[in-house]
Motif scaffolding. Structure first.
Motif, PDB file in Angstrom:
ATOM      1  N   ALA A  76       1.283 -10.274   6.764  1.00 26.68           N
ATOM      2  CA  ALA A  76       1.101  -9.281   5.704  1.00 26.68           C
ATOM      3  C   ALA A  76       0.009  -9.722   4.734  1.00 26.68           C
ATOM      4  N   MET A  77      -0.029 -11.014   4.425  1.00 24.35           N
ATOM      5  CA  MET A  77      -1.063 -11.518   3.524  1.00 24.35           C
ATOM      6  C   MET A  77      -2.438 -11.491   4.189  1.00 24.35           C
ATOM      7  N   ALA A  78      -2.498 -11.847   5.452  1.00 23.77           N
ATOM      8  CA  ALA A  78      -3.782 -11.905   6.149  1.00 23.77           C
ATOM      9  C   ALA A  78      -4.360 -10.518   6.406  1.00 23.77           C
ATOM     10  N   LEU A  79      -3.504  -9.561   6.764  1.00 20.51           N
ATOM     11  CA  LEU A  79      -3.977  -8.239   7.162  1.00 20.51           C
ATOM     12  C   LEU A  79      -4.201  -7.295   5.987  1.00 20.51           C
ATOM     13  N   ALA A  80      -3.429  -7.464   4.910  1.00 21.13           N
ATOM     14  CA  ALA A  80      -3.518  -6.499   3.812  1.00 21.13           C
ATOM     15  C   ALA A  80      -3.543  -7.143   2.430  1.00 21.13           C
ATOM     16  N   GLN A  81      -3.517  -8.466   2.368  1.00 21.04           N
ATOM     17  CA  GLN A  81      -3.451  -9.155   1.086  1.00 21.04           C
ATOM     18  C   GLN A  81      -2.264  -8.649   0.255  1.00 21.04           C
ATOM     19  N   VAL A  82      -1.136  -8.455   0.937  1.00 23.86           N
ATOM     20  CA  VAL A  82       0.114  -8.073   0.276  1.00 23.86           C
ATOM     21  C   VAL A  82       1.076  -9.246   0.406  1.00 23.86           C
ATOM     22  N   ARG A 111       1.480   5.017  13.942  1.00 25.45           N
ATOM     23  CA  ARG A 111       0.214   5.574  13.458  1.00 25.45           C
ATOM     24  C   ARG A 111      -0.079   5.113  12.026  1.00 25.45           C
ATOM     25  N   LEU A 112       0.945   5.171  11.173  1.00 26.49           N
ATOM     26  CA  LEU A 112       0.747   4.740   9.783  1.00 26.49           C
ATOM     27  C   LEU A 112       0.419   3.242   9.699  1.00 26.49           C
ATOM     28  N   ALA A 113       1.083   2.443  10.533  1.00 20.85           N
ATOM     29  CA  ALA A 113       0.799   1.006  10.548  1.00 20.85           C
ATOM     30  C   ALA A 113      -0.636   0.742  11.001  1.00 20.85           C
ATOM     31  N   TRP A 114      -1.147   1.580  11.883  1.00 17.45           N
ATOM     32  CA  TRP A 114      -2.510   1.424  12.377  1.00 17.45           C
ATOM     33  C   TRP A 114      -3.542   1.866  11.341  1.00 17.45           C
ATOM     34  N   THR A 115      -3.220   2.923  10.585  1.00 13.31           N
ATOM     35  CA  THR A 115      -4.200   3.502   9.666  1.00 13.31           C
ATOM     36  C   THR A 115      -4.084   2.995   8.229  1.00 13.31           C
ATOM     37  N   SER A 116      -2.961   2.395   7.871  1.00 10.11           N
ATOM     38  CA  SER A 116      -2.751   1.943   6.485  1.00 10.11           C
ATOM     39  C   SER A 116      -2.362   0.471   6.471  1.00 10.11           C
ATOM     40  N   ASP A 117      -3.265  -0.367   5.960  1.00 15.20           N
ATOM     41  CA  ASP A 117      -2.953  -1.791   5.897  1.00 15.20           C
ATOM     42  C   ASP A 117      -1.727  -2.047   5.024  1.00 15.20           C
ATOM     43  N   ALA A 118      -1.572  -1.275   3.952  1.00 12.89           N
ATOM     44  CA  ALA A 118      -0.432  -1.481   3.052  1.00 12.89           C
ATOM     45  C   ALA A 118       0.886  -1.123   3.730  1.00 12.89           C
ATOM     46  N   PHE A 119       0.883  -0.041   4.519  1.00 12.93           N
ATOM     47  CA  PHE A 119       2.116   0.320   5.217  1.00 12.93           C
ATOM     48  C   PHE A 119       2.472  -0.738   6.250  1.00 12.93           C
ATOM     49  N   LEU A 120       1.480  -1.261   6.955  1.00 13.08           N
ATOM     50  CA  LEU A 120       1.733  -2.330   7.920  1.00 13.08           C
ATOM     51  C   LEU A 120       2.338  -3.540   7.219  1.00 13.08           C
ATOM     52  N   ALA A 121       1.792  -3.911   6.069  1.00 13.77           N
ATOM     53  CA  ALA A 121       2.334  -5.052   5.313  1.00 13.77           C
ATOM     54  C   ALA A 121       3.761  -4.771   4.860  1.00 13.77           C
TER      55      ALA A 121
END
Length: 199
Positions: free
Chosen positions: A89-95, A53-63
Motif C-alpha cells: 500500500a505504501m509503495a503503490l499509493a503512498q498510503v 476495476r477500481l483497484a486497477w484504476t485507483s491507487d487509493a482504492f487498491l491501498a
C-alpha cells in the motif's frame, strides 16, 4: 500484566473491524459513487469485477483494499503477510494506515499520499483527500475519531485525540488540534470554524 492488557487491546480492536468482504464492497460502492460511476453491483461476479476495476484504476482504492486484507490477516493471526500488504500500500499509493486504525466500511480516499496512525476510528461516509495526515501528538498514542460523513480536504492535518463531528468539513491545508462540532466547517492553522450547516 502489561502484556495481557496489550493482548486484550488488540483482541478487542480486531473484533471491532468490519468483515473483510462487507467493508470492501462498501468501500467500492462509495468510491464508485464519488467517481460518478455505477455504484449498484448486480451480482457477486459483477461486484468482484467492479472491485478489480477500481483497484486497477485507483491507487487509493487498491491501498484501501490492502489495508482491509492486512486487518483481516492480523485478526486471523497470519504472520508476515500483513506487513507485505502494508508495504505494498505504501509503495503503490503512498498510503500508510497503522495497525491500531479502525476504518469502517464505506470510506472514500480520493488519492494516495495519506498517513493515518494511532488509535484512530473513521466512521462510514468520511471522505479523505490526498496529502492528509491523521496523526498523533508526541507521547500520546490516541488519535482522532472521525464521525460519519466528514470531509477532510487536501493537505489537512488532524492531530491528537480530537473528535471531528458528524457532517463537518475540514478545509484544505487546515491543521486541526481541537474538537470540531457536528456540521461545522473549519479552516486555517490552527483550524477555526468558518461556517455551520446545523440549523
Amino acid at each position: 500484566m502489561r502484556s495481557q492488557a496489550r493482548d486484550d487491546f488488540w483482541r478487542a480492536l480486531r473484533l471491532r473491524h468490519p468483515r473483510f468482504r462487507e467493508a470492501l464492497v462498501a468501500d467500492a460502492r462509495v468510491t464508485a459513487l464519488h467517481r460518478g460511476e455505477r455504484n449498484e453491483f448486480r451480482s457477486r461476479l459483477d461486484t468482484a469485477a467492479q472491485i478489480g476495476r477500481l483497484a486497477w484504476t485507483s491507487d487509493a482504492f487498491l491501498a484501501q483494499a490492502l489495508y482491509r486484507a492486512k486487518a483481516r490477516l492480523q485478526a486471523l493471526g497470519v504472520p508476515i503477510l500483513p506487513r507485505i500488504a502494508h508495504r505494498l500500500a505504501m509503495a503503490l499509493a503512498q498510503v500508510s494506515i497503522g495497525d491500531p486504525v479502525l476504518i469502517h466500511g464505506g470510506v472514500y480516499i480520493l488519492h494516495g499520499q495519506v498517513v493515518i496512525d494511532g488509535i484512530v476510528e473513521i466512521q462510514p461516509g468520511a471522505v479523505i483527500g490526498p496529502f492528509v495526515t491523521i496523526g498523533l501528538r508526541a507521547g500520546d498514542v490516541r488519535g482522532a475519531t472521525i464521525e460519519r460523513d466528514v470531509s477532510i480536504g487536501t493537505g489537512a492535518k488532524v492531530i491528537g485525540p480530537v473528535r471531528i463531528g458528524q457532517g463537518s468539513r475540514i478545509g484544505a491545508n487546515a491543521v486541526v488540534v481541537a474538537d470540531v462540532a457536528p456540521g461545522v466547517t473549519v479552516a486555517g492553522a490552527p483550524a477555526r470554524p468558518i461556517a455551520s450547516d446545523m440549523r
